[in-house]
Structures are given as structure tokens and as C-alpha cells.
Design a protein around this motif. Structure first.
Motif, short mmCIF file in Angstrom:
data_model
loop_
_atom_site.label_atom_id
_atom_site.label_comp_id
_atom_site.label_asym_id
_atom_site.label_seq_id
_atom_site.Cartn_x
_atom_site.Cartn_y
_atom_site.Cartn_z
N THR A 53 -11.08 4.81 5.35
CA THR A 53 -11.85 4.30 4.21
C THR A 53 -13.21 4.99 4.15
O THR A 53 -13.60 5.70 5.09
CB THR A 53 -12.06 2.78 4.32
N ARG B 297 0.85 -1.19 0.00
CA ARG B 297 0.00 0.00 0.00
C ARG B 297 0.89 1.24 0.00
O ARG B 297 1.92 1.26 0.65
CB ARG B 297 -0.91 -0.01 1.23
N ASN C 170 -7.21 4.36 -0.86
CA ASN C 170 -7.40 2.98 -0.41
C ASN C 170 -8.33 2.20 -1.34
O ASN C 170 -8.07 1.04 -1.65
CB ASN C 170 -7.97 2.98 1.01
N ASN D 36 -4.04 -2.89 -7.23
CA ASN D 36 -2.87 -2.45 -6.47
C ASN D 36 -1.71 -1.99 -7.36
O ASN D 36 -0.64 -1.67 -6.87
CB ASN D 36 -2.39 -3.54 -5.49
N ASN E 251 -7.48 9.90 1.71
CA ASN E 251 -6.98 8.55 1.97
C ASN E 251 -7.98 7.48 1.53
O ASN E 251 -7.58 6.42 1.04
CB ASN E 251 -6.66 8.38 3.45
N ASP F 53 -7.22 -1.06 -3.40
CA ASP F 53 -7.88 -2.34 -3.16
C ASP F 53 -8.43 -2.95 -4.45
O ASP F 53 -8.48 -4.17 -4.61
CB ASP F 53 -9.00 -2.16 -2.14
N GLN G 98 -4.55 2.92 6.20
CA GLN G 98 -5.45 1.87 5.77
C GLN G 98 -6.81 1.94 6.46
O GLN G 98 -7.81 1.47 5.92
CB GLN G 98 -4.80 0.50 6.04
#
Length: 446
Positions: free
Chosen positions: A113, A104, A163, A170, A159, A167, A110
């Protein structure tokens, strides 16, 4: 590695309070520095996230200076690393897709979200716009410009986009920077004659996230670099997301051609969270800290704390308090006890509050205090403003300089030191500062 980290800790001990150093920094270790990425380990994941959120820039500045590198920092915990070690096994026993997948992007949290963001009327439009960008990057709303005061969720949404993109694919390359970091990298590249490498770094990404763009004002060379980076990314279908504490048209000393780019996409004003949203934020984030918080106890805290970051700080304090007790039940009595320890000024002292109070006290205009004139009747209020922005708003010298018309950080440092020296010798000066501070607090309570 151990000696390097000891020297870093020695500087951190001077920069932060003793309780903060002993609680958060002393148990940390520098695990490795590989490929310009420094991995720092803390005792728990909560501690690692807290240090990253509050002290990333400070640690990076010290490490960069000592290693003479431009490092990215990754924070982990001993428990997480132990878990990952236990889960590791023979290559054939692991999921091949996971083995081959990229890590990541650095600096992307992480836990930030779309699912973990509480949504109400105050941030509904921003949530919808960011989600649309994540689903169709580079197609609609480019750039996406999010603005609002501190703690309304701008960084969380940035962010969340990163993310979701990672996901789903990648291979998507994401670069997150604060404007101060972007500025520093441009300045260092010019100094070291490495602008070609810098441009490759900025322009060979799929998504560029640039936080606190308001600090770009007055930096002509940096603006030029961003302008060309902006055009390159847009032309090749990349996505740009910007955040600021004010709308594009209110950012001072920005080139017209760059300001027009900012306004060419979707600009969204994110309002401070209302009572219902603050309650929801507490309920959602309490899960992250393993807390069982019911609606009624959450309401008590939400009624007293208005800033989003202060809400998370309260949860961290609650988790720390319960870790010392056998009974983990969260009662109204415990909430009230901890709320009594939360500073009454839970409303963040915004730089604009300080500037306005100083200007009102000396009967001058904000444009004058930020201007270039050095008349005696302006210099003193300007120095006092610098002092209060440093001591009360906890801004860096660079941030204060940017805020006050793009002044050099050494000028700000001189102003702060001068006021500090005057305060040590003059009772009248102390009373003057106290009156201004009292006015700031009165304005916050209105």
C-alpha cells in the motif's frame, strides 16, 4: 487434488534447492481449484507471501501444464484460513456489505500500500504520480510508466494503486500481469483460436497493470494485441500502468506506434534507495514480520545491504532465526551474525553487468552480441553470455532470449547446454569464465 499436488511438488523438488523445498514447499497443500483459481496453503502467512513473491511463475507453469488450464494462484496460510473459519457465522451476524463485496483482485498483494512504502527523494516523484493516478484513474498520467532497476519499488507502487482503488470501490476491476504472462496468453489464444475471449479479458477491465514491459521487444503479434488493447482501454477511460527496467525510448524492437503510446503519459525514473530510505524500509517492513527493530540496528543492516528485495530477505531470515529462540530481543550481535551469512554480493547482478563484462572480455559491442550475425567470433561470446545470464542472474530461457535480440528459448537452452558441456571438459574454458565472473564482481564493488 492431493495426487495433483504431489506431482507438482515432485517437479518443484528438482527445480529448487533441498533446504528451500523442505522449509517452504513440503508443508504446503493445494486447497482447491475453482473457476480457474488455484488456492495454495502454506504453514504461515510469511511463508505464503515468500512463495508467492519468489516462485509464482514456476508453480503456475507446472500447474497449468498438468491441469491444461490457465490458472491464477492465490496463496494463503493455515492460520489465516483457521481465523477466517472462526470468524464465519450466521449470515445475519456478518456485515452485509462484506458479504456482498468482491474479492480483492488476484496477484495484488494487500500489504503493498502507499502507507507501507518508505519514501525519500529517490522515489518521491513516483509515489506522487502513482497516488494521483489512484485518486483519479484514467484522467491524469495515462499511461503511468515506471522504470528503474530491480528492487526499487515499481511493483509495490502498482499494487498500491490497485489496493487503493479496490478499497474505495471494490467494483473496480483490476488485471495484473507480467509481460511474459501476457505474451503466453496471447500465444495460447492464437493457438487455440480463442482470441475473442482473450480480448474480452484484457479490454473489459478498469485498470491494467503490466510488469516488465521491456520483454515485449521483438514480439510483433503480441505488440499488436497490446496496441489495440491500449487504445480500447484509453478510449473508454481505463487506466494503464506499465513498469520496465529502462525508459520507453530505450526498449529495443518496439513498434513506433506503441512506443509513442508509452511516452504519451507520465514516465518516471525510480532511483535505487539511499541509506536513509533503506533504513526506513527495514523499520517499516519489520512490523510486518512482528519484529521490534530499533533505528540503530536497522542502520547496521542498511549500511551492508543495498538492494530492496535483499532487505526483505534479511528480515525473513531474522524472523526465522528468532523463532528458534526464547529471547526475541534483537541485538547488534545478532544483526552482525546474520549479515555475515548474507552474500557479499548484495548488489544484484543485473543482466547488463554480465553482457558488458562478456563484451569487454571479447572486445565486441553489446549490439553485436544481441544482433543476428552468426560469425564464429560472435557465437562463442553469445553462448557464454547465455550461460552466465542463466547461472548467475537466474533468468529464464525466455527472458534471456528476449534480452539477446528476441531469440527463441530453445536457442538459448542449446547455448547454455553447450557451454556447460565445454566447461566439463576444458580447463581453459573454466579459467575464461572465472575471469569474466571476477570482472563482474569487481564492477559491482566499484
Amino acid at each position: 487434488m492431493e495426487d495433483l499436488w504431489k506431482s507438482v511438488l515432485a517437479e518443484l523438488e528438482v527445480e529448487v534447492s533441498k533446504p528451500v523445498f523442505l522449509t517452504f514447499f513440503k508443508p504446503t497443500t493445494l486447497v482447491s481449484i475453482e473457476k480457474s483459481i488455484a488456492t495454495i496453503s502454506a504453514s504461515t502467512q510469511i511463508t505464503a507471501e515468500y512463495i508467492e513473491r519468489r516462485y509464482y511463475s514456476l508453480i503456475k507453469k507446472i500447474l497449468d501444464r498438468k491441469t491444461k488450464e490457465n490458472l491464477s494462484l492465490v496463496f494463503s496460510s493455515e492460520t489465516k484460513r483457521a481465523r477466517e473459519k472462526n470468524e464465519s457465522g450466521p449470515l445475519f451476524a456478518r456485515d452485509v456489505k462484506n458479504v456482498l463485496s468482491k474479492k480483492r483482485p488476484t496477484r495484488i498483494r494487500q500489504d503493498y500500500t502507499f502507507d507501507s512504502l518508505a519514501v525519500s527523494e529517490s522515489n518521491q516523484l513516483a509515489f506522487t504520480g502513482a497516488l494521483e493516478v489512484a485518486k483519479n484513474p484514467g484522467v491524469k498520467y495515462n499511461p503511468l510508466f515506471l522504470y528503474g532497476t530491480v528492487g526499487v519499488g515499481k511493483t509495490h507502487l502498482m499494487n498500491a494503486v490497485a489496493n487503493m482503488l479496490f478499497d474505495e470501490d471494490n467494483e473496480t476491476t483490476v488485471l495484473y500481469l507480467t509481460t511474459e504472462e501476457f505474451t503466453n496468453e496471447v500465444v495460447e489464444a492464437i493457438r487455440d483460436k480463442t482470441t475473442t475471449q482473450l480480448r474480452k479479458k484484457f479490454r473489459n477491465v478498469d485498470v491494467l497493470l503490466l510488469d516488465d514491459i521491456q520483454f515485449l521487444g521483438g514480439k510483433e503479434r503480441v505488440q499488436e494485441e497490446l496496441f489495440h488493447t491500449f487504445n480500447t482501454l484509453i478510449d473508454k477511460g481505463g487506466q494503464i500502468i506499465l513498469s520496465s527496467d529502462k525508459p520507453p525510448q530505450e526498449i529495443r524492437k518496439i513498434e513506433k506506434r506503441l512506443a509513442s503510446r508509452f511516452e504519451g503519459g507520465l514516465s518516471i525514473d525510480i532511483q535505487p534507495p539511499d541509506f536513509e530510505l533503506r533504513t526506513a524500509i527495514l523499520l517499516i517492513k519489520s512490523q510486518k514480520y512482528g519484529l521490534t527493530l530499533d533505528v540503530e540496528t536497522a542502520k547496521i543492516a542498511a549500511e551492508k545491504i543495498e538492494d530492496t528485495r535483499a532487505l526483505e530477505g534479511f528480515l525473513l531470515k531474522l524472523a526465522s532465526y528468532l523463532s528458534t529462540r526464547e529471547d526475541k530481543t534483537i541485538t547488534e550481535k545478532i544483526i552482525s551474525l546474520l549479515l555475515g551469512k548474507v552474500r557479499s554480493e548484495t548488489k544484484i547482478i543485473h543482466p547488463d553487468n554480465i553482457i558488458e563484462a562478456v563484451c569487454n572480455y571479447f572486445n565486441i559491442k553489446p549490439t553485436q552480441i544481441k544482433g543476428v550475425k552468426r560469425d564464429a567470433y560472435l557465437v562463442r561470446p553469445r553462448h557464454i553470455c547465455m550461460y552466465l545470464l542463466k547461472e548467475d542472474a537466474r533468468l529464464t530461457y525466455v527472458e534471456i532470449g528476449n534480452l539477446l535480440g528476441g531469440r527463441d528459448h530453445t536457442t538459448v537452452m542449446h547455448g547454455v547446454e553447450k557451454v556447460g558441456k565445454i566447461l566439463s571438459d576444458s580447463q581453459n574454458a573454466n579459467e575464461e569464465i572465472m575471469l569474466i565472473k571476477r570482472k563482474i564482481k569487481e564492477d559491482l564493488l566499484q
